[in-house]
Structures are given as C-alpha cells and as structure tokens.
Design an enzyme around this catalytic site. Structure first.
Site, mmCIF file in Angstrom:
data_model
loop_
_atom_site.group_PDB
_atom_site.id
_atom_site.type_symbol
_atom_site.label_atom_id
_atom_site.label_comp_id
_atom_site.label_asym_id
_atom_site.label_seq_id
_atom_site.Cartn_x
_atom_site.Cartn_y
_atom_site.Cartn_z
ATOM 1 N N GLU B 162 -45.083 -13.613 25.566
ATOM 2 C CA GLU B 162 -43.846 -13.048 24.992
ATOM 3 C C GLU B 162 -42.828 -14.152 24.758
ATOM 4 O O GLU B 162 -42.833 -15.183 25.415
ATOM 5 C CB GLU B 162 -43.253 -11.980 25.896
ATOM 6 N N GLU B 305 -44.389 -17.153 27.270
ATOM 7 C CA GLU B 305 -45.226 -17.434 26.085
ATOM 8 C C GLU B 305 -46.700 -17.142 26.336
ATOM 9 O O GLU B 305 -47.532 -17.372 25.460
ATOM 10 C CB GLU B 305 -45.149 -18.914 25.642
#
Lengths: 337, 337
Positions: B162, B305
């Site tokens: 994310e 991430e």
C-alpha cells in the site's frame, strides 16, 4: 574499515525515496558493507561458500545422535548437490566448495571437494590433545587458503560452513575454555541428542575441561587441545578474510565459536563479520553475546553447513540492491518531509 | 487447507538429509505452503505483488510527516522502477503492478498502473464517513480483481502493498475500533512524526473514535467510516485469495490491519496468510497478536509498499527449494540417527 565510503553510503541512504531509517537493518547492512568493501556501492555477489569437513575423535565417546560415517557421507551429498547448503548455494548463485580438512577415511574423487587434510580426524580430547602443532597449522592454513581462493575468484562475500559428527561437543568445550563458563551453560542437543545424551555430552565436556582447561584459555592452546580441524580452518578463514578486507557472513554455533577463537587471536577480526542467524542450539546465544553480535534471522535453525548464513544471504543481496537501485528524491521528483 | 498434501510434505521433510527439525521454521513454511497449495511440492514462484495506492482526507489534518502529493509521486516512482518495492520485485523475479484505487488527482498514463479508482481520495473521517457504500464496494472489488489477475497469471503467492499519505492514521483508528483499544496503544510515528506530531495524530484518532466508534465495531462499518480505499482493497484481496486458495504473504502494519478486517469479515481468512515481518511501527505488534501471527523477519523496517513481505519472499523461496531439491537419506546413502 573505510570511513569515507561509510559516510558516502550513509549520505546516499538519506537521499533514497523512503522515510529515513524506514528500511531498518537493511540500511545499516548496506552502510556496513560499504565500509568493509571501501565502496559507496557495496555488493555481495558473487558470494563464496566453503564448507570445511573433518572428523572428531570424541565421536567415539557417544556424544552425537549420528554415527561418524555421516561426515563422509554428507561430504558426498554436498558434492552431489543434495544437501541443504548445496540447494541454497544454487538458489542464490553462490559458489560452493567442500574442503576435506580431515575426514576419518580419505574420500574417493568427488567433484568440488578440495583435499587439505590435516589428519584422519582429530584424536579424542578426553585422552590427550586433539591435534599436533603441525596439524593445527595445516588446518588453519586450509582455512586461510579457502579465503584466498574466494578473493582471487572475485568473490565479494565469504561464508564458512562446517560438517563433522561430534563438532558441537568440540565447539562447546572450546567456548567454555575461552569464556571460563561451566559446561551446563554451553552444552545442548546438537543434531538431536535426548536428555540422557545431553547429560553424557556435558560430562564429556566437563572431563575435557578438567584435563585441558588450564592450557586452553587462549585460542592457540584451545584449538590444539580441544579443537576440530574444521573449526581451526574456519578460524584461519576469518583471520584471512579480515586481512583481505573480504566481508564474512557467519553461520551458527560452531562457526561463531571459530570466530571467537579468531577474535581472541587478533582483536578486531569480528568487525569484518556479519551474522546470519541465531541457532536453536542454546550455546549460540552465549557466544553471540560474547561477540556483541545480533544476527539477522531467528528461525529455529540448527543444521550447520553454513545453512543459516546462506539463508540470510538474500537479505544482504536485498540491502545492496536497494542501496544501489532505488531512485533518489531528486531523480524521482518526490517531495521530502 | 489440504490435509493429505500437508501430511505428505511432513513425511518428505523427515526423509531429507538433515536432522529432523534442523531447518526450523523453513520446514514449517514448506509444510504450510503444501497444505495451502494442495501439493506435496509447494512453490511460491512466480510471486505477484499488487501495490494499492490512494489518498486520505485525514491527511489535511496534519497527521503525516509528508505532504499528500507524495502518494502520486510515489506511484510514478513505483511505475518507473525506483521505489524499494520495485527493486525487490526485480531482485526476486516477482511481478509488480500498481493499482490506483483513488489517488487525489488522476495520474497520467504510467506503465503498469491499473486504474480502479473509487474516488479522488477519501473524505476526512474527522468530519464524516470516509467513503460511501458505493466507494467501499469499488475499492474492495479492486482488491478482489487484483487477486484474480494474480491467479489467472499463474502466480503461486500474492503480496499486497500500500501507499497513501495518512494511512497509518486510518489503520490505527481501524484497529482501535475493531479491537476496542485506546488510541495510545495503536498510534505511532508512521513515516516519521516527531513527538508533537504523534500527539496530534493520537488526538485525531481519539476524535475519530468518538465520532464513529459505535458504528465501527465490525469491518464493514469500520472501513466505510474510517478506512482508506487501499486498505479496503487489501481487505478484498485477502478475502479473494482465501477463496482461490492462493497463499498471501502479509506485509506490515497497514496490511495487517486490512487482514484483521478480512478475518473479522470471514473467519479463517488468515489461515491462507503467512507474515513477512514485524514492523517498527508500534501498533503492528498489537495487530499481529490479535491475529496470532509470528512474522519471519524483525529488521526494524517500517516502509510499507509491501517491502517487508518482499524482503521475506526469499525465505519462502528457500523453504520450497530445500523441500523440493534436497536429497533424501536413501537417495544420498546417508545413515540416519
């Protein structure tokens, strides 16, 4: 260690597109490797693995769950690619060699086995010294030469592994002698002894300490009287890695005891080492603490062969790839905090 | 989970040339993956990474060290290969796609960015619900569809990542609402807030809980009122992975909160998950404990991430390679204990 390269690498880390420090120990690893290699852009590929194999006289005293023949059988397994370290070396693209430093019986011609035999296994240290001065010199030279082969081949990282039925007993008594600790603190199940086996092993370590402890407070005497050829070879390899400026990734209990010998031999050697994993063998925590080491992985592994270091190798590869391959804030046009 | 494959994999582990259990958690990983994939010989390659990006209305309330534009800037960085997750995906041969679930301003055409926008960022949950029912449905569908793309592409492992400035605030308040905990237990520095920033963030979380807490005790209401589009997408992805039988490797704090939503949505979803790392963000430990999870790595990472999961991917690759590639005692002619 190269302070300029370390500084440059730390500056580069601050410019990469991530909050400062957010890659945690992967950032520290890149900076440490930069300092060791004298380069702002460190690299651990190609990595080199030498597995040192030898037999132990003390195996005759019932201190292992496995018979002594397994040492030679596993050397053949390494050479034929079927052992854990063989699989990991292939997976991560590392060179793998096996060094016969003194398996009990000479091995038939096997691929990628280097003959550097210091004897037909050590003598049983419950009856006298494990090896002669000449044997100790040969075994340590075998380790130094492995580090040199790695260096000449252009390797950027050295991993030393070991195989030798009985060698957690040798490593335990070496650590007790050097750290002045009781057997109970260091002795564990090794490859899988039951409670009675551990008690037998502890008694063997206590007897060995009574017999040799006085003369085994420094690494030379300790290796001579209590060592294994493969442990002496690892000690020689770490000493040579530090001289060459070749970073070493240290495996588990036995490798760490060999490094303890090397660090007592020449202070500062362990500054050239990174630590792959925390072994389940209980003595490892004690030796790591003595070395001030905090390993990367803690996965309950206890196999040896260099497997715990090889399992951590991809973290070093990742640390270098991130350090060298990420965009900076300026390159990517990303705003800073 | 396939009990027959699990049994067969466990039997195979016992025959490999190593003391039983000596590869520690790498053995358990292989057996877990065998049970998930319904195959005695598990495999995590090719692995698939979807990074879900979206903006957060609450970012306007000064809860992040970075300005909101960084979300879009980092999407461009992912697409151009300069971010940490880009580097790790290349290194381990994983497919990487970025899914725009609702970055504030639409992005120009970027390579490997999937448009699945649920809106132009969420509304600020300090003033009302973060999203509408329609937006929640769109965001969760974006996650489900990513898992389906991975499955159709033949991927054997799903990693969800994310990106979204403000999303540790959303994740913290979601976890507080679902676990009935105080803000002080969950709120941390995120990308790098100072003490005053953390205090401001904690106050924001407390206000959000006062406003929405009553209606946010279950995952639907929690995501609707307090969520981010990327967190809802991750929740949808985990739900779909479990339905497909596709193992998911979970990243850090935000991904774990999304999984907590999924597990509360359909009990048992987390049985299809492995946990990559323990983030330095303090709330992660709380959420991991609620999920009964013990991650593989603990390296002080806190980037998101998907980077912590990607850092652990090689351990899964190693577990599978060892399981499938090591010789058995019989094959290698090695004596057993």
């Amino acid at each position: 260690l190269n302070a300029a390269a370390e500084y440059a690498a730390r500056e580069r880390q601050r410019q990469l597109t991530k909050p400062p420090g957010s890659l945690g120990r992967l950032e520290d690893l890149a900076v440490r490797l930069a300092a060791m290699q004298g380069s702002e852009r460190p690299c651990v590929d190609p990595a080199w693995i030498s597995v040192f194999a030898a037999d132990h006289g003390v195996a005759a005293s019932g201190v292992s769950a496995y018979p002594q023949e397994v040492t030679a059988q596993m050397v053949a397994n390494f050479a034929h690619g079927g052992a854990a370290i063989s699989v990991l070396a292939r997976l991560w693209g590392a060179s793998l060699e096996v060094v016969d430093v003194g398996v009990a019986r000479p091995l038939p011609g096997l691929p990628s086995v280097v003959a550097a035999r210091a004897g037909e296994g050590t003598a049983n240290f419950l009856a006298g010294a494990a090896m002669t001065e000449a044997q100790l010199a040969l075994a340590m030279a075998a380790g130094r030469e492995a580090a040199e082969r790695a260096w000449r081949a252009g390797s950027r990282l050295f991993i030393g592994g070991e195989m030798g039925i009985g060698n957690t007993t040798s490593a335990s008594v070496l650590a007790c002698a050097l750290l002045k600790l009781d057997a109970a603190v260091l002795v564990g199940p090794g490859t899988g002894l039951d409670q009675a086996g551990v008690a037998r092993k502890r008694e063997a370590v206590e007897r060995a300490l009574r017999l040799h402890g006085e003369d085994a407070g420094q690494p030379h005497g300790a290796l001579l009287r209590l060592g294994g050829f493969e442990i002496a070879a690892l000690c020689g390899a770490y000493l040579r890695c530090a001289q060459l400026g070749l970073p070493a990734l240290v495996d588990g209990f036995i490798a760490s005891v060999a490094l303890l010998c090397a660090e007592r031999w020449v202070e500062g050697v362990s500054a050239w080492c990174l630590f792959g994993h925390r072994s389940k063998e209980p003595g490892h925590a004690v030796v790591l603490a003595a070395l001030g080491a905090d390993p990367l992985l803690d996965l309950g592994m206890r196999l040896g062969e260099g497997s715990g270091a090889a399992a951590a190798l991809p973290l070093l590869q990742a640390a270098c790839a991130l350090h060298n391959g990420m965009a900076t804030f300026a390159e990517a046009g990303v705003a800073e905090a």
